[in-house]
Design a protein around this motif. Structure first.
Motif, PDB file in Angstrom:
ATOM      1  N   ALA A  33       0.635  -0.988   0.075  1.00 47.08           N
ATOM      2  CA  ALA A  33       0.378  -0.020  -0.117  1.00 47.08           C
ATOM      3  C   ALA A  33       0.923   1.263  -0.305  1.00 47.08           C
ATOM      4  N   GLY A  34       1.821   0.855  -0.916  1.00 45.38           N
ATOM      5  CA  GLY A  34       2.551   2.126  -1.193  1.00 45.38           C
ATOM      6  C   GLY A  34       4.297   3.067  -0.229  1.00 45.38           C
ATOM      7  N   ARG A  35       3.912   1.132   0.868  1.00 47.25           N
ATOM      8  CA  ARG A  35       5.024   2.153   2.183  1.00 47.25           C
ATOM      9  C   ARG A  35       5.822   0.621   1.867  1.00 47.25           C
ATOM     10  N   GLU A  36       6.980   0.776   1.376  1.00 48.61           N
ATOM     11  CA  GLU A  36       8.781  -0.121   1.813  1.00 48.61           C
ATOM     12  C   GLU A  36       8.259  -0.769   3.434  1.00 48.61           C
ATOM     13  N   ALA A  37       7.905  -1.986   3.312  1.00 49.77           N
ATOM     14  CA  ALA A  37       8.020  -2.248   4.586  1.00 49.77           C
ATOM     15  C   ALA A  37       8.575  -4.375   4.853  1.00 49.77           C
TER      16      ALA A  37
END
Length: 159
Positions: A33-37
């Motif tokens: 959802a748009g975030r590096e994780a």
């Protein structure tokens, strides 16, 4: 910010296979959802006396302890599948694998910042109060019942 940091701190996957369980998990780095994780996915099984998968982050290289005494708690940016997960802290006080201090959270399908005050962590199989001046590790744990785990962590901070 504890993680992501300078690259020296790495998440690792631990499953109940260390004690004979059959839970399956995997750890990946990806955009959620748009975030590096970092993302933990898998199947938690209570067969064969098992029942957990976890990703663990040592707070310092080589398992050294850190002093978080000037902070109130730990904040985690999480994204998931609506299930309950545990944030488990370990310190130099924990001498057995099953010992920790635990807080629970729900990982919703939107990014959210979970704040866990140190005072809210409940001791598990240890009689000592949590000494935050001796912290070693954070575990994000899917535990205790059969379910499909899917949780992502974008950052970990003390606040």
């Amino acid at each position: 910010m504890i993680w992501p940091g300078d690259g020296a701190l790495r998440w690792r996957l631990i499953t109940d296979a260390v004690m004979g369980g059959v839970s399956q998990g995997r750890l990946t780095h990806e955009t959620m959802a748009g975030r590096e994780a970092v993302r933990m996915r898998g199947d938690v099984s209570t067969d064969n006396n098992g029942g957990f998968i976890q990703i663990a982050l040592d707070f310092a290289p080589y398992g050294d302890a850190i002093d978080a005494g000037s902070f109130t708690g730990i904040a985690i940016d999480v994204y998931g599948n609506g299930e309950h997960y545990g944030a488990h802290l370990r310190s130099t006080q924990t001498t057995r694998p099953q010992q920790s201090w635990r807080a629970e959270f729900i990982a919703t399908s939107d990014w959210q910042r979970i704040e866990c005050p140190f005072a809210s962590f409940v001791p598990h199989r240890i009689d000592e109060p949590l000494d935050v001046t001796r912290l070693r590790r954070l575990g994000i744990v899917a535990i205790g019942r059969e379910f499909v785990a899917d949780v992502a962590i974008a950052s970990v901070d003390f606040y």
